[in-house]
Design an enzyme around this catalytic site. Structure first.
Site, PDB file in Angstrom:
ATOM      1  N   LYS A 125      15.919   7.632  -7.684  1.00 26.11           N
ATOM      2  CA  LYS A 125      14.741   7.538  -6.838  1.00 26.11           C
ATOM      3  C   LYS A 125      14.563   6.120  -6.348  1.00 26.11           C
ATOM      4  O   LYS A 125      14.673   5.217  -7.173  1.00 26.11           O
ATOM      5  CB  LYS A 125      13.522   7.968  -7.669  1.00 26.11           C
ATOM      6  CG  LYS A 125      12.207   7.888  -6.946  1.00 26.11           C
ATOM      7  CD  LYS A 125      11.096   8.182  -7.913  1.00 26.11           C
ATOM      8  CE  LYS A 125       9.785   8.091  -7.170  1.00 26.11           C
ATOM      9  NZ  LYS A 125       8.659   8.197  -8.052  1.00 26.11           N
TER      10      LYS A 125
ATOM     11  N   SER B 188       7.851   9.548  -0.756  1.00 25.30           N
ATOM     12  CA  SER B 188       6.816   9.577   0.279  1.00 25.30           C
ATOM     13  C   SER B 188       7.184   8.749   1.509  1.00 25.30           C
ATOM     14  O   SER B 188       6.958   9.175   2.640  1.00 25.30           O
ATOM     15  CB  SER B 188       5.502   9.076  -0.308  1.00 25.30           C
ATOM     16  OG  SER B 188       5.660   7.775  -0.868  1.00 25.30           O
TER      17      SER B 188
ATOM     18  N   LYS C 153      15.220   4.562 -11.440  1.00 21.87           N
ATOM     19  CA  LYS C 153      14.096   4.458 -10.508  1.00 21.87           C
ATOM     20  C   LYS C 153      13.934   3.003 -10.099  1.00 21.87           C
ATOM     21  O   LYS C 153      13.804   2.121 -10.947  1.00 21.87           O
ATOM     22  CB  LYS C 153      12.816   4.956 -11.178  1.00 21.87           C
ATOM     23  CG  LYS C 153      11.598   4.768 -10.297  1.00 21.87           C
ATOM     24  CD  LYS C 153      10.385   5.453 -10.855  1.00 21.87           C
ATOM     25  CE  LYS C 153       9.176   5.208  -9.979  1.00 21.87           C
ATOM     26  NZ  LYS C 153       7.988   5.901 -10.480  1.00 21.87           N
TER      27      LYS C 153
ATOM     28  N   GLU D 181      21.189   2.904 -17.437  1.00 32.11           N
ATOM     29  CA  GLU D 181      19.921   3.628 -17.592  1.00 32.11           C
ATOM     30  C   GLU D 181      20.172   5.124 -17.818  1.00 32.11           C
ATOM     31  O   GLU D 181      19.561   5.749 -18.686  1.00 32.11           O
ATOM     32  CB  GLU D 181      19.039   3.454 -16.344  1.00 32.11           C
ATOM     33  CG  GLU D 181      18.309   2.128 -16.247  1.00 32.11           C
ATOM     34  CD  GLU D 181      17.107   2.040 -17.184  1.00 32.11           C
ATOM     35  OE1 GLU D 181      16.864   2.983 -17.963  1.00 32.11           O
ATOM     36  OE2 GLU D 181      16.413   1.006 -17.134  1.00 32.11           O
TER      37      GLU D 181
ATOM     38  N   ARG E 215       1.098   6.090  -2.875  1.00 37.59           N
ATOM     39  CA  ARG E 215      -0.046   5.423  -3.519  1.00 37.59           C
ATOM     40  C   ARG E 215      -1.344   5.779  -2.803  1.00 37.59           C
ATOM     41  O   ARG E 215      -2.390   5.853  -3.430  1.00 37.59           O
ATOM     42  CB  ARG E 215       0.219   3.926  -3.633  1.00 37.59           C
ATOM     43  CG  ARG E 215       1.412   3.718  -4.575  1.00 37.59           C
ATOM     44  CD  ARG E 215       1.766   2.301  -4.924  1.00 37.59           C
ATOM     45  NE  ARG E 215       2.977   2.316  -5.755  1.00 37.59           N
ATOM     46  CZ  ARG E 215       3.869   1.337  -5.816  1.00 37.59           C
ATOM     47  NH1 ARG E 215       3.687   0.251  -5.122  1.00 37.59           N
ATOM     48  NH2 ARG E 215       4.927   1.446  -6.588  1.00 37.59           N
TER      49      ARG E 215
HETATM   50  C1  PBG Z   1       4.692   6.621 -10.540  1.00 35.86           C
HETATM   51  C2  PBG Z   1       5.343   7.433  -9.496  1.00 35.86           C
HETATM   52  C3  PBG Z   1       5.586   6.975  -8.222  1.00 35.86           C
HETATM   53  C4  PBG Z   1       6.152   8.036  -7.530  1.00 35.86           C
HETATM   54  C5  PBG Z   1       6.268   9.111  -8.412  1.00 35.86           C
HETATM   55  N1  PBG Z   1       5.755   8.710  -9.631  1.00 35.86           N
HETATM   56  C6  PBG Z   1       5.249   5.696  -7.558  1.00 35.86           C
HETATM   57  C7  PBG Z   1       5.453   4.440  -8.237  1.00 35.86           C
HETATM   58  O1  PBG Z   1       6.295   4.299  -9.128  1.00 35.86           O
HETATM   59  O2  PBG Z   1       4.737   3.505  -7.898  1.00 35.86           O
HETATM   60  C8  PBG Z   1       6.561   7.964  -6.085  1.00 35.86           C
HETATM   61  C9  PBG Z   1       6.607   9.222  -5.355  1.00 35.86           C
HETATM   62  C10 PBG Z   1       6.718   9.054  -3.891  1.00 35.86           C
HETATM   63  O3  PBG Z   1       6.715   7.939  -3.337  1.00 35.86           O
HETATM   64  O4  PBG Z   1       6.797  10.099  -3.232  1.00 35.86           O
HETATM   65  N2  PBG Z   1       4.906   6.841 -11.821  1.00 35.86           N
END
Ligand code: PBG
Length: 338
Positions: A262, A288, A202, A247, A212
Site C-alpha cells: 500500500k 484514496s 505500507k 517487513e 483522512r
Molecule cells: C490508517 C489507514 C490509512 C489508510 C488505511 N488505514 C491512512 C494512513 O495510514 O494515514 C489509507 C486508506 C486510503 O488512503 O484509502 N491506519
C-alpha cells in the site's frame, strides 16, 4: 526463463495476435473478475449517506446503508468488504479509547453487515488513527508513537473486531510485532479461523490524503507530534524496496495469512517482488489518492473514466496480486456485468 530463439520479421508479426477482439481475448494473460475485489467502504454514526468531497462518488454510509451495501456486494460477486470508521471529533481522545469499544460503530457495522450478507467477508482495519485526536496510529509519549503500548491497544481492538464477526483483521498501523501479538491473542481466545491480512509493506504516502477527510482525521496528523506532516517514523520510506521484503517476511513468520502492499499503483514493483519472493496471496490497496486522481482527471474530461478504472485494476492482476482493495469495487463489478 530461457527464451526459445525467436522468429524474426516477417515470419514473426506480433500484431497478428492483436488483430481482433477474439484473438486478444484468447491470449490475454491476466483477467480481472469481481472475485478479485475487496470493496473499501467508510461508515459513520449518522443517518444516510454523506459525500466525501475529495473522493467524488464516495459516500460515508450509515450502518443501515452499509448492510444494504453488503447485500449489494453479494449480488455483484464481490467476496469481501473492508470497512473503515468515521468518528466524530468528540469521540476521539489521545489514546483512541473508542477503538476497542464492543458497542462502537465498527462492532455494530460489522454485525449489521454479517447479518445482512453472511457470505461476504468483512475486513477491519486494526489501527488507532480514526479514534485518536492527533490522528496518529498509535499511543504517543513525549512526542513519539510508542510501539509496545500501542500493540496492547491494537490487540484489544482486533479481538473486539473478531468477536463482532469480522473475518479478516488488517493491521495497518505498522508497529513492529503486532501481527504476532494479534495471532497469539486470537489463538488464546479460540478464534482460530480469523484471518490476518497484514499491511506488511505500507509506505508513508501522500496518496492517503483524501482518506483522512473520509474518516475525519484530516486536519489532525499534521500537528506537532513526531514527524508532523506524515507518519514516517512507522510507515515505510517510499524510496525503499528491500525493506518491504523484510517487513513481509516478518509478518508471515508472525502468522499473517495474506500480505498487502500500500499504496497500489506507484508500488507495483514492490508487489511483484513480494509475489515472486513469497508466493503467498498478496493484495494491493488502491488508496484514496489513487481513486481521487482518476476521478479528478475524468471529471475534467482528461481521462476516459471507465477505461482508466479497469486498466488500473487490471495492472494489479498483471503485477501478480491475488486481489485489490479498492473504492471502485462496486463500479468495476457492475462494469463486468455489462
Ligand atoms: C490508517 C489507514 C490509512 C489508510 C488505511 N488505514 C491512512 C494512513 O495510514 O494515514 C489509507 C486508506 C486510503 O488512503 O484509502 N491506519
Amino acid at each position: 526463463m530461457s527464451q526459445p530463439s525467436l522468429a524474426s520479421y516477417p515470419a514473426l508479426r506480433l500484431r497478428r495476435l492483436r488483430q481482433a477482439e477474439w484473438t486478444r481475448r484468447l491470449v490475454r494473460e491476466s483477467r480481472l473478475t469481481p472475485s478479485d475485489l475487496i470493496w473499501s467502504m467508510v461508515v459513520h454514526e449518522g443517518e444516510g449517506r454523506v459525500p466525501v468531497s475529495s473522493m467524488p462518488g464516495i459516500e460515508r454510509l450509515s450502518i443501515t446503508e452499509a448492510a444494504k451495501a453488503a447485500r449489494e456486494a453479494k449480488a455483484l460477486g464481490i467476496p469481501a468488504i473492508a470497512v473503515f470508521p468515521h468518528i466524530d471529533g468528540a469521540g476521539k481522545d489521545a489514546v483512541g479509547s473508542q477503538a476497542a469499544d464492543p458497542n462502537g460503530l465498527i462492532a455494530r457495522a460489522v454485525k449489521a453487515m454479517k447479518d445482512a450478507a453472511p457470505e461476504v467477508g468483512i475486513m477491519c482495519d486494526v489501527a488507532l488513527d480514526p479514534f485518536t485526536d492527533h490522528g496518529h496510529d498509535g499511543v504517543i509519549e513525549a512526542g513519539r508513537v510508542i510501539n509496545d503500548a500501542t500493540i496492547a491497544r491494537l490487540v484489544d481492538q482486533g479481538l473486539m473486531q473478531a468477536h463482532a464477526g469480522c473475518d479478516i483483521l488488517a493491521p495497518s498501523d505498522m508497529m513492529d510485532g503486532r501481527v504476532g501479538a494479534l495471532r497469539a491473542a486470537l489463538e488464546a481466545a479460540g478464534l482460530k479461523d480469523t484471518l490476518i491480512m497484514s499491511y506488511a509493506a505500507k509506505y508513508a504516502s501522500a496518496f492517503y490524503g483524501p482518506y483522512r477527510e473520509a474518516i475525519g482525521s484530516g486536519k489532525l496528523a499534521t500537528g506537532s507530534v513526531d514527524n508532523p506532516a506524515d507518519k514516517a517514523t512507522y510507515q515505510m520510506d517510499p524510496a525503499n524496496s528491500d525493506e518491504a521484503l523484510r517487513e513481509v517476511a516478518l509478518d508471515i513468520a508472525e502468522g499473517a495469512d495474506m500480505g498487502m502492499v500500500k499504496p497500489g499503483m506507484p508500488y507495483l514493483d514492490i508487489v511483484r517482488r513480494v509475489v515472486e519472493t513469497f508466493s503467498m496471496p498478496t493484495f494491493a490497496f488502491q488508496v484514496s489518492g489513487e481513486y481521487a486522481m482518476i476521478m479528478a482527471a475524468a471529471q475534467n474530461g482528461w481521462l476516459d473514466e471507465e477505461r482508466a478504472i479497469l486498466e488500473s485494476l487490471t495492472a494489479f492482476k498483471r503485477a501478480g496480486c491475488a486481489g485489490v482493495i479498492t473504492y471502485f469495487a462496486p463500479r468495476a463489478a457492475r462494469m463486468f456485468g455489462e
